[in-house]
Design an enzyme around this catalytic site. Sequence first.
Site, PDB file in Angstrom:
ATOM      1  N   GLN A  92       9.412  19.456  22.328  1.00 36.08           N
ATOM      2  CA  GLN A  92       9.559  20.782  22.930  1.00 36.08           C
ATOM      3  C   GLN A  92      10.558  20.562  24.079  1.00 36.08           C
ATOM      4  OE1 GLN A  92       6.071  23.152  21.692  1.00 36.08           O
ATOM      5  NE2 GLN A  92       4.954  21.764  23.037  1.00 36.08           N
ATOM      6  N   HIS A 131       6.130  14.335  20.545  1.00 40.02           N
ATOM      7  CA  HIS A 131       4.747  14.308  20.077  1.00 40.02           C
ATOM      8  C   HIS A 131       4.761  13.645  18.701  1.00 40.02           C
ATOM      9  CE1 HIS A 131       3.194  17.462  22.944  1.00 40.02           C
ATOM     10  NE2 HIS A 131       4.481  17.776  22.967  1.00 40.02           N
ATOM     11  N   HIS A 156       9.853  13.922  25.836  1.00 43.80           N
ATOM     12  CA  HIS A 156       8.787  13.241  25.087  1.00 43.80           C
ATOM     13  C   HIS A 156       8.689  13.799  23.684  1.00 43.80           C
ATOM     14  CE1 HIS A 156       6.954  16.646  27.228  1.00 43.80           C
ATOM     15  NE2 HIS A 156       6.091  16.761  26.220  1.00 43.80           N
ATOM     16  N   HIS A 215       9.832  16.014  31.230  1.00 43.34           N
ATOM     17  CA  HIS A 215      10.228  14.618  30.998  1.00 43.34           C
ATOM     18  C   HIS A 215      10.302  14.488  29.469  1.00 43.34           C
ATOM     19  CE1 HIS A 215       9.213  10.097  31.949  1.00 43.34           C
ATOM     20  NE2 HIS A 215       9.950  10.201  30.857  1.00 43.34           N
TER      21      HIS A 215
HETATM   22  P1  AMP Z   1       4.559  19.544  26.174  1.00 41.89           P
HETATM   23  O1  AMP Z   1       3.702  20.766  26.290  1.00 41.89           O
HETATM   24  O2  AMP Z   1       5.384  19.488  24.926  1.00 41.89           O
HETATM   25  O3  AMP Z   1       5.377  19.292  27.426  1.00 41.89           O
HETATM   26  O4  AMP Z   1       3.533  18.323  26.040  1.00 41.89           O
HETATM   27  C1  AMP Z   1       2.908  17.723  27.127  1.00 41.89           C
HETATM   28  C2  AMP Z   1       1.913  16.743  26.580  1.00 41.89           C
HETATM   29  O5  AMP Z   1       1.579  15.827  27.579  1.00 41.89           O
HETATM   30  C3  AMP Z   1       0.610  17.393  26.105  1.00 41.89           C
HETATM   31  O6  AMP Z   1       0.271  16.898  24.822  1.00 41.89           O
HETATM   32  C4  AMP Z   1      -0.401  16.937  27.167  1.00 41.89           C
HETATM   33  O7  AMP Z   1      -1.702  16.785  26.642  1.00 41.89           O
HETATM   34  C5  AMP Z   1       0.205  15.604  27.582  1.00 41.89           C
HETATM   35  N1  AMP Z   1      -0.136  15.160  28.926  1.00 41.89           N
HETATM   36  C6  AMP Z   1      -0.103  15.884  30.067  1.00 41.89           C
HETATM   37  N2  AMP Z   1      -0.438  15.115  31.123  1.00 41.89           N
HETATM   38  C7  AMP Z   1      -0.662  13.871  30.644  1.00 41.89           C
HETATM   39  C8  AMP Z   1      -1.053  12.627  31.221  1.00 41.89           C
HETATM   40  N3  AMP Z   1      -1.279  12.498  32.535  1.00 41.89           N
HETATM   41  N4  AMP Z   1      -1.216  11.565  30.405  1.00 41.89           N
HETATM   42  C9  AMP Z   1      -1.000  11.672  29.083  1.00 41.89           C
HETATM   43  N5  AMP Z   1      -0.630  12.826  28.468  1.00 41.89           N
HETATM   44  C10 AMP Z   1      -0.469  13.901  29.228  1.00 41.89           C
END
Ligand code: AMP
Length: 157
Positions: free
Chosen positions: A87, A102, A100, A98
Amino acid sequence: MSALRFYSFGPHKIPESQVFYRSKFCLGLVNLKPITSGHVLVITKRVVPRMRDLTEEEAEDMMISAQKVGRVVEKFFKGTSLTMTIQDGPQAGQTVPHVHMHVIPRIKGDWANNDDIYDALDSKKGVDNDERKPRTTEEMKQEADQLSIFFDQYKEE
Ligand code: AMP
């Protein structure tokens, strides 16, 4: 006594016990609020919000890392497919600024309509929302430990 090491995931501090994969430019993390078993994240080591901010080397490494991590989580969680998604920016659903990816193991019938997984990832609609209870540090460490061991074994096969 050794000092605890943390990595950054946007504004969050991730203890290294939650990291199960490391490459030159990327990390594999277990998820605080996974939408299903084995929903993990591949992040860049450098804290930048968008795909467009990555160097070519980082972008290549992210794809190769996602391939390696996907292979392991699919096998470990007995999936038969993977959803891999980025996303890229807030209007695309990004909540952590940041880069990432999934990586989510899929099995037949896990979501009645396949694309409902994107609702599940939606921070407003889905199970990936603010009301969901985050996992404990211990739960996350356990999963990361299991995946690290599996990673090492699987690499040798
Ligand atoms: P997005 O909504 O695509 O930015 O995804 C963010 C992802 O990060 C989600 O799957 C959250 O569950 C995950 N997330 C948020 N905070 C943390 C954290 N401290 N450690 C690990 N995963 C996290």
